[in-house]
Design a protein around this motif. Sequence first.
Motif, mmCIF file in Angstrom:
data_model
loop_
_atom_site.group_PDB
_atom_site.id
_atom_site.type_symbol
_atom_site.label_atom_id
_atom_site.label_comp_id
_atom_site.label_asym_id
_atom_site.label_seq_id
_atom_site.Cartn_x
_atom_site.Cartn_y
_atom_site.Cartn_z
ATOM 1 N N LEU A 219 -23.912 -5.276 -42.540
ATOM 2 C CA LEU A 219 -24.239 -5.073 -41.121
ATOM 3 C C LEU A 219 -24.761 -3.668 -40.847
ATOM 4 C CD1 LEU A 219 -21.238 -6.863 -39.341
ATOM 5 C CD2 LEU A 219 -23.583 -7.697 -39.542
ATOM 6 N N LEU A 220 -24.068 -2.646 -41.383
ATOM 7 C CA LEU A 220 -24.377 -1.258 -41.028
ATOM 8 C C LEU A 220 -25.447 -0.617 -41.920
ATOM 9 C CD1 LEU A 220 -20.802 0.077 -40.169
ATOM 10 C CD2 LEU A 220 -22.461 -0.971 -38.654
ATOM 11 N N ALA A 221 -25.773 -1.263 -43.031
ATOM 12 C CA ALA A 221 -26.896 -0.769 -43.849
ATOM 13 C C ALA A 221 -28.073 -1.732 -43.729
ATOM 14 C CB ALA A 221 -26.469 -0.617 -45.305
ATOM 15 N N GLY A 222 -27.771 -3.034 -43.766
ATOM 16 C CA GLY A 222 -28.832 -4.045 -43.648
ATOM 17 C C GLY A 222 -29.469 -4.072 -42.274
ATOM 18 N N GLY A 223 -28.641 -3.919 -41.215
ATOM 19 C CA GLY A 223 -29.151 -3.916 -39.834
ATOM 20 C C GLY A 223 -30.155 -2.799 -39.583
ATOM 21 N N PRO A 224 -29.765 -1.537 -39.842
ATOM 22 C CA PRO A 224 -30.725 -0.428 -39.687
ATOM 23 C C PRO A 224 -31.965 -0.574 -40.564
ATOM 24 C CG PRO A 224 -28.510 0.439 -39.794
ATOM 25 C CD PRO A 224 -28.411 -1.034 -40.091
ATOM 26 N N LEU A 225 -31.791 -1.077 -41.801
ATOM 27 C CA LEU A 225 -32.943 -1.259 -42.691
ATOM 28 C C LEU A 225 -33.926 -2.281 -42.097
ATOM 29 C CD1 LEU A 225 -34.402 -0.667 -45.348
ATOM 30 C CD2 LEU A 225 -33.026 -2.454 -46.432
ATOM 31 N N ALA A 226 -33.368 -3.361 -41.518
ATOM 32 C CA ALA A 226 -34.213 -4.378 -40.875
ATOM 33 C C ALA A 226 -34.978 -3.760 -39.702
ATOM 34 C CB ALA A 226 -33.352 -5.542 -40.396
ATOM 35 N N GLY A 227 -34.285 -2.884 -38.941
ATOM 36 C CA GLY A 227 -34.925 -2.184 -37.814
ATOM 37 C C GLY A 227 -36.053 -1.275 -38.267
ATOM 38 N N ILE A 228 -35.818 -0.557 -39.372
ATOM 39 C CA ILE A 228 -36.838 0.346 -39.927
ATOM 40 C C ILE A 228 -38.046 -0.451 -40.415
ATOM 41 C CG2 ILE A 228 -37.333 1.941 -41.846
ATOM 42 C CD1 ILE A 228 -34.374 2.915 -41.560
ATOM 43 N N LEU A 229 -37.798 -1.551 -41.139
ATOM 44 C CA LEU A 229 -38.887 -2.382 -41.664
ATOM 45 C C LEU A 229 -39.702 -3.005 -40.534
ATOM 46 C CD1 LEU A 229 -37.083 -4.156 -44.660
ATOM 47 C CD2 LEU A 229 -38.786 -2.328 -44.795
#
Length: 323
Positions: A219-229
């Motif tokens: 949630l806290l690494a995948g979520g931000p990564l999805a936002g960046i992508l």
Amino acid sequence: INHFFLTSSHHNNHMGPGNDTQISGFLLLGLSEDPEQQPLIFGLFLSMYLITVFGNLLIILAVSSDSHLHTPMYFLLANLSFLDICVISTIVPKMLVNIQTQNNVITYPGCISQIYFSTLFAGWDDFLLTAMAYDRFVAICHPLHYTVIMNPHLCGLLVLVSWITSVLNSLLQSLMLLQLSFCSEVEIPHFFCELHQMIQLACSDSFLNDTVLYVSTVLLAGGPLAGILYSYSKIISSIHRISSAQGKYKAFSTCTSHLSVVSLFYCTVLGVYLSSAGTQSSHASAVASVMYTVVTPMLNPFIYSLRNRDIKGALIRFFRGQL
């Protein structure tokens, strides 16, 4: 050493094995147990620590002293620089003291504190990089509304929400770690108390800790990564629509520093995960951890200042004003 680490409560023996032992400290094995390598490791990490602190302080100084840099992008960058100092200061000073005193002991409260702060700052770092990606997205995809959308209130809110989320996550992880009991295996094959490593060392059932760690990581690494992508997919499509080559270059050049830092952060974190999952060698995981805990915070100021005229100009004006 075991006498120092273990204090037994003999009247609790009826509780069963493992429960009658109270851990008072751990032994950090570090990157190498070879005495001849210790001065080299000490010198290397002291240099990297000083460069990191000095470099990031220069960026904070440049942003705060120059009114031209009082913009959302540089406000977030100054916060990132502050965080980089915090991340490395949570880990390296203790490591340097251990090498210098030739005493690798870290107390139980010290270890829990190190886990709490390293988890907090790593999470906060991740959220800030996402906020910076959103800032670039608004600047390139909605340039006319940039000052309205990225107002000081929203910038402050982005930093505050990312801080609160990181605090709650690290508090949850640390409190759950306190529920675990540790037996006589008190050696940590690492140069700092790392959450995943500590859960593996526990001799009580750690299924719940593992589950919470994996879910929060997703949630806290995948979520931000999805936002960046997502932000960069929109940025690339927006740049693609610019007709002139000069316009494309100018728009993309504002993103290159952030893109470099994001790539460095996620590649090193992924490297640590793969090295710990792919091999049983804890040493490989410890060496990989150096990348995101020490090398990344050290390189960030160079990435942002070497190709950035605004930062260079602000520092030159500041030091000229002091002379």
